[in-house]
Design an enzyme around this catalytic site. Structure first.
Site, PDB file in Angstrom:
ATOM      1  N   GLY A  35       0.805  -1.224   0.000  1.00  0.00           N
ATOM      2  CA  GLY A  35       0.000   0.000   0.000  1.00  0.00           C
ATOM      3  C   GLY A  35       0.832   1.266   0.000  1.00  0.00           C
ATOM      4  O   GLY A  35       2.016   1.236  -0.322  1.00  0.00           O
ATOM      5  N   HIS A  88       4.287   1.623  -8.047  1.00  0.00           N
ATOM      6  CA  HIS A  88       3.329   0.511  -7.957  1.00  0.00           C
ATOM      7  C   HIS A  88       2.427   0.495  -9.193  1.00  0.00           C
ATOM      8  O   HIS A  88       2.133  -0.560  -9.750  1.00  0.00           O
ATOM      9  CB  HIS A  88       2.428   0.671  -6.730  1.00  0.00           C
ATOM     10  CG  HIS A  88       3.138   0.624  -5.414  1.00  0.00           C
ATOM     11  ND1 HIS A  88       3.227   1.715  -4.593  1.00  0.00           N
ATOM     12  CD2 HIS A  88       3.765  -0.391  -4.767  1.00  0.00           C
ATOM     13  CE1 HIS A  88       3.875   1.389  -3.487  1.00  0.00           C
ATOM     14  NE2 HIS A  88       4.219   0.118  -3.566  1.00  0.00           N
ATOM     15  N   GLN A 114       7.615  -9.706   7.639  1.00  0.00           N
ATOM     16  CA  GLN A 114       8.843  -9.283   6.957  1.00  0.00           C
ATOM     17  C   GLN A 114       9.487  -8.059   7.585  1.00  0.00           C
ATOM     18  O   GLN A 114      10.485  -7.567   7.089  1.00  0.00           O
ATOM     19  CB  GLN A 114       8.581  -9.048   5.469  1.00  0.00           C
ATOM     20  CG  GLN A 114       7.781  -7.791   5.157  1.00  0.00           C
ATOM     21  CD  GLN A 114       7.415  -7.741   3.681  1.00  0.00           C
ATOM     22  OE1 GLN A 114       6.623  -8.543   3.196  1.00  0.00           O
ATOM     23  NE2 GLN A 114       8.006  -6.804   2.961  1.00  0.00           N
ATOM     24  N   GLY A 160       8.927  -5.240  -8.686  1.00  0.00           N
ATOM     25  CA  GLY A 160       9.688  -4.054  -9.066  1.00  0.00           C
ATOM     26  C   GLY A 160      11.185  -4.259  -8.943  1.00  0.00           C
ATOM     27  O   GLY A 160      11.663  -4.877  -7.995  1.00  0.00           O
ATOM     28  N   ARG A 180       8.141   5.085   1.484  1.00  0.00           N
ATOM     29  CA  ARG A 180       8.818   5.716   2.626  1.00  0.00           C
ATOM     30  C   ARG A 180       9.185   7.173   2.352  1.00  0.00           C
ATOM     31  O   ARG A 180       9.510   7.902   3.295  1.00  0.00           O
ATOM     32  CB  ARG A 180      10.077   4.937   2.985  1.00  0.00           C
ATOM     33  CG  ARG A 180       9.774   3.548   3.518  1.00  0.00           C
ATOM     34  CD  ARG A 180      11.059   2.746   3.670  1.00  0.00           C
ATOM     35  NE  ARG A 180      10.794   1.318   3.738  1.00  0.00           N
ATOM     36  CZ  ARG A 180      10.659   0.644   4.859  1.00  0.00           C
ATOM     37  NH1 ARG A 180      10.770   1.230   6.003  1.00  0.00           N
ATOM     38  NH2 ARG A 180      10.422  -0.655   4.824  1.00  0.00           N
TER      39      ARG A 180
END
Ligand code: AMP
Length: 286
Positions: free
Chosen positions: A31, A37, A61, A149, A189
């Site tokens: 998300g 994305h 993770q 990616g 981030r």
């Protein structure tokens, strides 16, 4: 767009959607979606009749509880973006449905050293969690194509290795990194960067490009790595690693060996308390 929160509902939908040789493309995400994305989703939409995007911040993770807690979550905006781009299905499962008590989702795989360096070394257990969640999602979605990616270079190699080891009949496709105009790799981030850090963060891409140029001029790998660590050590920026490796095995390239055809440079840098990663092919194609 269809929205499913439960595994059984998604499975039921996909079993009826998968008729007449339709193929399913799948994009797992955590998300806080951005154009990076969306490039994976657009690629799947161009190549499949059904595109499923999942949004699941996978607790297994994250090796640090604070990182999991700080991870940006914007589900409302994410769903808008997915609908706007024409995604067929959004899947937003709960932890309890992904990892129900009684279902053993643990894996024990040998990644042949792919998981020993860089992110694997700095984030113990991270790739076990990645493999676990991707395997569980692949079990649920059974896509013909899985889109990953380049931004997470080591991750896509780990997932490829898992798919191969477990004989999963899904083809993994790696999609090039989408960057901001100044070269910064798009990342969920990045929203945590102050304007000052955001500006300084171009140093990652600049250093990777510098490394590519130096390698093409015949500079030794050891010297390039040392130069890069220095270049990345700026006020408020602290490099964790800058590693040049064989792009297929992620093994170091011994000084006197001939250079492999495909070489990748990967880096992780702390910008204050935000951890940024990026990579670039220094030789060969993605
Ligand atoms: P994440 O939500 O960070 O787990 O990312 C979900 C997928 O999007 C992963 O396969 C990432 O590698 C990919 N991705 C993230 N950022 C980018 C980007 N800037 N360009 C291309 N793919 C990306």
């Amino acid at each position: 767009m269809y929205l499913f929160k439960r595994v059984d509902q998604l499975r039921e939908f996909l079993s009826s959607a998968r008729t007449n040789n339709r193929t399913v493309g799948f994009i797992p995400t955590m998300g806080a979606l951005h154009d990076g994305h969306l490039s994976l989703i657009k690629r799947s939409l161009a190549e499949n009749q059904v595109t499923v995007a999942s949004i699941f911040v996978n607790p297994t993770q994250f090796n640090e509880a604070s990182d999991l807690q700080k991870y940006p979550r914007t589900p409302g905006k994410d769903l808008e973006l997915l609908a706007k781009v024409g995604c067929t299905v959004a899947f937003l499962p709960e932890v309890s449905d992904m990892y129900p008590p009684g279902l053993d989702t643990s894996l024990s795989l040998d990644f042949g050293g792919l998981d020993q360096s860089m992110e694997g070394e700095k984030r113990p257990g991270h790739f076990d969690g990645v493999a676990q969640v991707v395997k569980r999602l692949l079990d649920i979605v059974s896509p013909e194509f899985l889109y990953m990616g380049q931004k997470d270079y080591q991750q896509q190699l780990i997932v490829r290795s898992m798919v191969q080891q477990l004989n999963i009949s899904t083809t993994v496709i790696t999609v090039p990194t989408v960057r901001e105009a100044d070269g910064l790799a798009m990342s969920s981030r990045n929203v945590r960067l102050t304007p000052e850090l955001r500006e300084g963060a171009t140093i990652l891409h600049q250093t990777l490009e510098g490394a590519r140029e130096k390698l093409s001029q015949g500079e030794s790998i050891d010297r390039i790595e040392k130069w890069a660590i220095q270049a990345l050590s700026q006020p408020k920026f602290q490099p964790e690693y800058f590693t040049i490796a064989n792009a297929d095995t992620l093994q170091p390239i011994p000084a006197n060996d001939p250079l492999p055809e495909r070489i990748v440079a990967c880096t992780a840098v702390w910008a204050d308390d935000v951890r940024l990663i990026d990579n670039l092919m220094l030789a060969g194609q993605l």
